[in-house]
Design a protein around this motif. Structure first.
Motif, short mmCIF file in Angstrom:
data_model
loop_
_atom_site.label_atom_id
_atom_site.label_comp_id
_atom_site.label_asym_id
_atom_site.label_seq_id
_atom_site.Cartn_x
_atom_site.Cartn_y
_atom_site.Cartn_z
N PHE A 93 -28.64 20.78 -5.88
CA PHE A 93 -27.64 21.84 -6.02
C PHE A 93 -26.93 22.09 -4.69
O PHE A 93 -27.55 21.99 -3.63
CB PHE A 93 -28.28 23.14 -6.50
N GLN A 94 -25.64 22.41 -4.80
CA GLN A 94 -24.86 22.70 -3.60
C GLN A 94 -23.75 23.68 -3.93
O GLN A 94 -23.08 23.54 -4.96
CB GLN A 94 -24.27 21.42 -3.00
N GLN A 95 -23.56 24.65 -3.09
CA GLN A 95 -22.48 25.62 -3.31
C GLN A 95 -21.16 25.01 -2.88
O GLN A 95 -21.07 24.33 -1.86
CB GLN A 95 -22.74 26.90 -2.52
N GLY A 96 -20.11 25.24 -3.69
CA GLY A 96 -18.81 24.68 -3.34
C GLY A 96 -17.73 25.11 -4.31
O GLY A 96 -18.00 25.47 -5.45
N ASP A 97 -16.51 25.05 -3.84
CA ASP A 97 -15.31 25.37 -4.61
C ASP A 97 -14.74 24.07 -5.17
O ASP A 97 -14.54 23.10 -4.41
CB ASP A 97 -14.29 26.04 -3.67
N VAL A 98 -14.48 24.02 -6.48
CA VAL A 98 -14.02 22.77 -7.09
C VAL A 98 -12.68 22.29 -6.53
O VAL A 98 -12.33 21.12 -6.68
CB VAL A 98 -13.92 22.88 -8.63
N PRO A 124 -4.78 21.19 -13.28
CA PRO A 124 -4.32 19.89 -12.78
C PRO A 124 -4.72 19.63 -11.32
O PRO A 124 -5.13 18.53 -10.97
CB PRO A 124 -2.79 19.98 -12.93
N ARG A 125 -4.62 20.67 -10.50
CA ARG A 125 -5.01 20.50 -9.10
C ARG A 125 -6.50 20.20 -8.97
O ARG A 125 -6.91 19.31 -8.21
CB ARG A 125 -4.68 21.77 -8.30
N ALA A 126 -7.33 20.92 -9.74
CA ALA A 126 -8.77 20.68 -9.69
C ALA A 126 -9.11 19.26 -10.12
O ALA A 126 -9.93 18.58 -9.49
CB ALA A 126 -9.50 21.68 -10.58
N LEU A 127 -8.47 18.77 -11.19
CA LEU A 127 -8.72 17.41 -11.65
C LEU A 127 -8.30 16.38 -10.61
O LEU A 127 -9.00 15.38 -10.38
CB LEU A 127 -7.99 17.16 -12.97
N THR A 128 -7.17 16.61 -9.97
CA THR A 128 -6.70 15.67 -8.94
C THR A 128 -7.64 15.64 -7.75
O THR A 128 -7.98 14.56 -7.23
CB THR A 128 -5.28 16.07 -8.47
N GLU A 129 -8.10 16.82 -7.32
CA GLU A 129 -9.02 16.89 -6.19
C GLU A 129 -10.33 16.18 -6.52
O GLU A 129 -10.87 15.41 -5.70
CB GLU A 129 -9.29 18.35 -5.82
N MET A 130 -10.86 16.43 -7.71
CA MET A 130 -12.14 15.83 -8.07
C MET A 130 -12.01 14.34 -8.36
O MET A 130 -12.96 13.57 -8.15
CB MET A 130 -12.75 16.58 -9.25
N LYS A 131 -10.85 13.92 -8.83
CA LYS A 131 -10.63 12.49 -9.06
C LYS A 131 -10.80 11.71 -7.76
O LYS A 131 -11.31 10.57 -7.77
CB LYS A 131 -9.23 12.27 -9.63
N ASN A 132 -10.41 12.29 -6.65
CA ASN A 132 -10.55 11.61 -5.36
C ASN A 132 -12.01 11.34 -5.00
O ASN A 132 -12.29 10.46 -4.19
CB ASN A 132 -9.90 12.45 -4.25
N LEU A 133 -12.93 12.08 -5.59
CA LEU A 133 -14.34 11.90 -5.29
C LEU A 133 -14.98 10.79 -6.11
O LEU A 133 -16.12 10.40 -5.85
CB LEU A 133 -15.10 13.22 -5.53
N LEU A 134 -14.25 10.30 -7.12
CA LEU A 134 -14.76 9.24 -7.99
C LEU A 134 -14.47 7.86 -7.41
O LEU A 134 -13.41 7.62 -6.85
CB LEU A 134 -14.10 9.31 -9.37
N ASP A 189 -2.09 13.16 -17.23
CA ASP A 189 -1.22 13.62 -16.15
C ASP A 189 -1.90 13.49 -14.79
O ASP A 189 -1.23 13.32 -13.76
CB ASP A 189 -0.82 15.08 -16.37
N ALA A 190 -3.23 13.58 -14.77
CA ALA A 190 -3.98 13.45 -13.51
C ALA A 190 -4.15 12.00 -13.08
O ALA A 190 -4.71 11.73 -12.02
CB ALA A 190 -5.34 14.13 -13.64
N GLY A 191 -3.69 11.07 -13.92
CA GLY A 191 -3.73 9.66 -13.54
C GLY A 191 -4.94 8.90 -14.02
O GLY A 191 -5.16 7.75 -13.59
N PHE A 192 -5.72 9.47 -14.93
CA PHE A 192 -6.87 8.74 -15.48
C PHE A 192 -6.40 7.77 -16.56
O PHE A 192 -5.35 7.97 -17.18
CB PHE A 192 -7.89 9.71 -16.08
N SER A 193 -7.18 6.74 -16.79
CA SER A 193 -6.85 5.72 -17.79
C SER A 193 -7.83 5.78 -18.96
O SER A 193 -8.94 6.29 -18.83
CB SER A 193 -6.91 4.32 -17.16
N GLY A 194 -7.39 5.23 -20.09
CA GLY A 194 -8.27 5.13 -21.25
C GLY A 194 -8.76 6.46 -21.76
O GLY A 194 -9.92 6.59 -22.19
N VAL A 195 -7.90 7.46 -21.75
CA VAL A 195 -8.31 8.80 -22.17
C VAL A 195 -8.61 8.82 -23.68
O VAL A 195 -7.79 8.38 -24.49
CB VAL A 195 -7.22 9.84 -21.84
N THR A 196 -9.77 9.32 -24.02
CA THR A 196 -10.17 9.46 -25.42
C THR A 196 -10.68 10.88 -25.64
O THR A 196 -11.50 11.37 -24.87
CB THR A 196 -11.29 8.47 -25.79
#
Length: 271
Positions: A93-98, A124-134, A189-196
């Motif tokens: 576990f870790q405390q953090g802002d998404v 949208p901003r949260a998804l973009t920020e978290m996408k960078n971590l993938l 819109d966040a740039g992911f592929s193969g959305v289902t």
């Protein structure tokens, strides 16, 4: 799932904590039967809240390593206690802002988000920020409800009014209680592929007592929890509120029926 405490319309009470745990357990088969991660995978669970989903994820994928984050230190304390009680050892576990998570780019194989986006002012901003971590080729799984999907018999304008109060309160706090229907376009819109997107419907009538219990203790309890806020905001009067809650319970009795749809979306980071 708990974003900033002041953005969470349902509050931070012990009752709400127990409702969230009950909800996660009750909906586990419906929402998570097809969520599994390979041994050695590193998975980020964004906004783990009190750990209701964390327990299910970790048990379903014992060989994966989960990093579960939340902005609320109190929620993390409850989540850690729950994980210890379950003797689960593959969660950190870790405390953090998404919006500003403290991890290097491309440090996770998978991203899991459940009942978070509905509370955020800027999904949208949260998804973009978290996408960078993938990592490239990594997957994202997002699960959200949609209060506009509640269908019931007998029909009641008063019941619709109390549900609309919850939707409006969440909107005033910057959230979107109808976000489930938007997952396909949000991930694209966040740039992911193969959305289902896979709709997961709860249905209850008197022939399904277990489902009836779930509707009462999850959905109706959630609506009941915003009574004081709705009255204080002059969204409804006390008599109409009482009639609406009464009519919601009526849908779980006798010849009544109730349905609600969750939406589960998966996608891949291709670039």
């Amino acid at each position: 799932m708990v974003p900033h405490p002041h953005q969470y319309v349902h509050g931070q009470s012990d009752t709400e904590s127990e409702r969230l745990h009950y909800q996660a357990t009750k909906l586990a088969d419906l929402l998570h039967w097809d969520t599994r991660y390979l041994p050695g995978s590193r998975v980020l669970e964004a906004a783990c809240g009190v750990g209701g989903q964390t327990v299910i994820l970790a048990k379903n994928s014992p060989g994966a390593q989960f990093v579960s984050v939340d902005i609320s230190s109190e929620s993390l304390r409850l989540a850690e206690r729950r994980i210890r009680e379950e003797q689960i050892e593959n969660v950190i576990f870790q405390q953090g802002d998404v919006y500003r998570l403290p991890f290097p780019p491309e440090s996770f194989d998978h991203l899991f988000i459940c009942f978070l986006l509905e509370h955020l002012p800027n999904p949208p901003r949260a998804l973009t920020e978290m996408k960078n971590l993938l990592k490239k080729g990594g997957t994202i799984t997002v699960i959200e409800g949609d209060h506009g999907s509640a269908l019931f018999y007998p029909q009641s304008l008063h019941a619709l009014r109390v549900i609309e109060c919850l939707v409006e309160l969440q909107r005033q706090m910057g959230g979107n209680a109808l976000i489930g229907r938007e997952l396909w376009h949000l991930l694209n819109d966040a740039g992911f592929s193969g959305v289902t997107v896979s709709p997961r419907q709860v249905y209850a009538d008197s022939s399904r007592p277990d489902s009836i219990e779930g509707v009462r203790n999850i959905f109706i309890s959630m609506v009941e929890g915003v009574r004081e806020q709705a009255l204080a905001a002059d969204l409804i009067d006390a008599d109409t509120w009482h009639r609406g809650i009464r009519d919601l319970y009526r849908t779980t009795e006798g010849d009544g029926s109730f349905a609600y749809t969750f939406f589960k979306a998966t996608a891949v980071k291709s670039k």
